[in-house]
Design an enzyme around this catalytic site. Structure first.
Site, PDB file in Angstrom:
ATOM      1  N   HIS A  64      85.261-110.726 115.096  1.00 17.06           N
ATOM      2  CA  HIS A  64      84.083-109.791 115.774  1.00 17.06           C
ATOM      3  C   HIS A  64      84.127-110.632 117.236  1.00 17.06           C
ATOM      4  CE1 HIS A  64      80.192-108.025 116.400  1.00 17.06           C
ATOM      5  NE2 HIS A  64      80.369-108.500 117.567  1.00 17.06           N
ATOM      6  N   GLU A  65      84.073-111.928 117.472  1.00 14.06           N
ATOM      7  CA  GLU A  65      83.749-111.831 118.471  1.00 14.06           C
ATOM      8  C   GLU A  65      85.295-112.036 119.828  1.00 14.06           C
ATOM      9  OE1 GLU A  65      80.707-112.454 119.737  1.00 14.06           O
ATOM     10  OE2 GLU A  65      80.336-113.112 117.786  1.00 14.06           O
ATOM     11  N   HIS A  72      85.531-109.141 121.424  1.00 15.97           N
ATOM     12  CA  HIS A  72      85.366-109.119 122.490  1.00 15.97           C
ATOM     13  C   HIS A  72      86.337-109.619 123.528  1.00 15.97           C
ATOM     14  CE1 HIS A  72      81.474-107.514 121.471  1.00 15.97           C
ATOM     15  NE2 HIS A  72      80.979-108.939 120.936  1.00 15.97           N
ATOM     16  N   CYS A  87      75.675-106.525 116.674  1.00 21.68           N
ATOM     17  CA  CYS A  87      76.622-106.919 117.622  1.00 21.68           C
ATOM     18  C   CYS A  87      75.431-107.007 118.394  1.00 21.68           C
ATOM     19  CB  CYS A  87      77.162-106.232 118.448  1.00 21.68           C
ATOM     20  SG  CYS A  87      78.132-107.239 119.656  1.00 21.68           S
TER      21      CYS A  87
END
Ligand code: ZN
Length: 178
Positions: A143-144, A147, A101
């Site tokens: 993954h994004e 966030h 990341c």
């Protein structure tokens, strides 16, 4: 070409916030943020970035999968801005794979993610799009997307034994290729 933005790192409170959905997408400030995020992820040699990583707590990500030194097997796709995305469906199967990341430099994790997902999102013109993603591209998206909920990959590993430093990761990568 957009401006390069500062990427915040683990410990910055914005990385733990829930991101707001974007409305209206045509807003000048949002369009500028899309441009700047595209430039920033390219400059950082990343395969994805989420707006909270530049301290803008909005549901906007760029997925920019391409092979590079860190991800030699990544598929190539045009950098794609995805706004207010949702996961419509996912495979039962989860697969582990290595992630890093831009907000957590120097650490890699072997993270379980759904192997396949079906998503919808708004593109930068405000048009709704549907997309099926698998493997590495699906991994980047998940993954994004995390966030937006204040979650980082460290929160997703099954065990701390699945975390390694970048240096050790590079050694493993080289031994896998050879
Ligand atoms: Zn990240």
């Amino acid at each position: 070409m957009g401006e390069i933005l500062d990427i915040i790192e683990l410990g910055h409170p914005v990385l733990r916030e829930k991101a707001r959905s974007i409305e209206p997408i045509q807003d000048d400030r949002i369009q500028r943020l899309v441009e700047n995020l595209m430039a920033t992820v390219q400059k950082a040699n990343g395969v994805g970035i989420a707006a909270p990583q530049v301290a803008e707590s909005y549901q906007l990500m760029i997925v920019a999968s391409r092979p590079n030194l860190r991800y030699p097997n990544a598929p190539s796709m045009e950098p794609t801005p995805m706004i207010n995305p949702k996961i419509l469906a996912h495979s039962d199967e989860m697969v582990k794979g290595w992630e890093g990341c831009l907000s957590i430099p120097g650490i890699r994790g072997n993270v379980p993610r759904y192997q396949a997902i079906e998503i919808e999102f708004y593109d930068r013109f405000g048009k709704r799009q549907k997309l099926k993603m698998t493997d590495f591209a699906a991994r980047i998206f998940q993954h994004e997307y995390d966030h937006f909920n204040g979650i980082v990959f460290l929160d997703r590993v099954a065990s701390n034994h699945d975390l390694v430093t970048e240096k050790e990761y590079q050694k493993r990568l080289i031994s896998t290729i050879e």
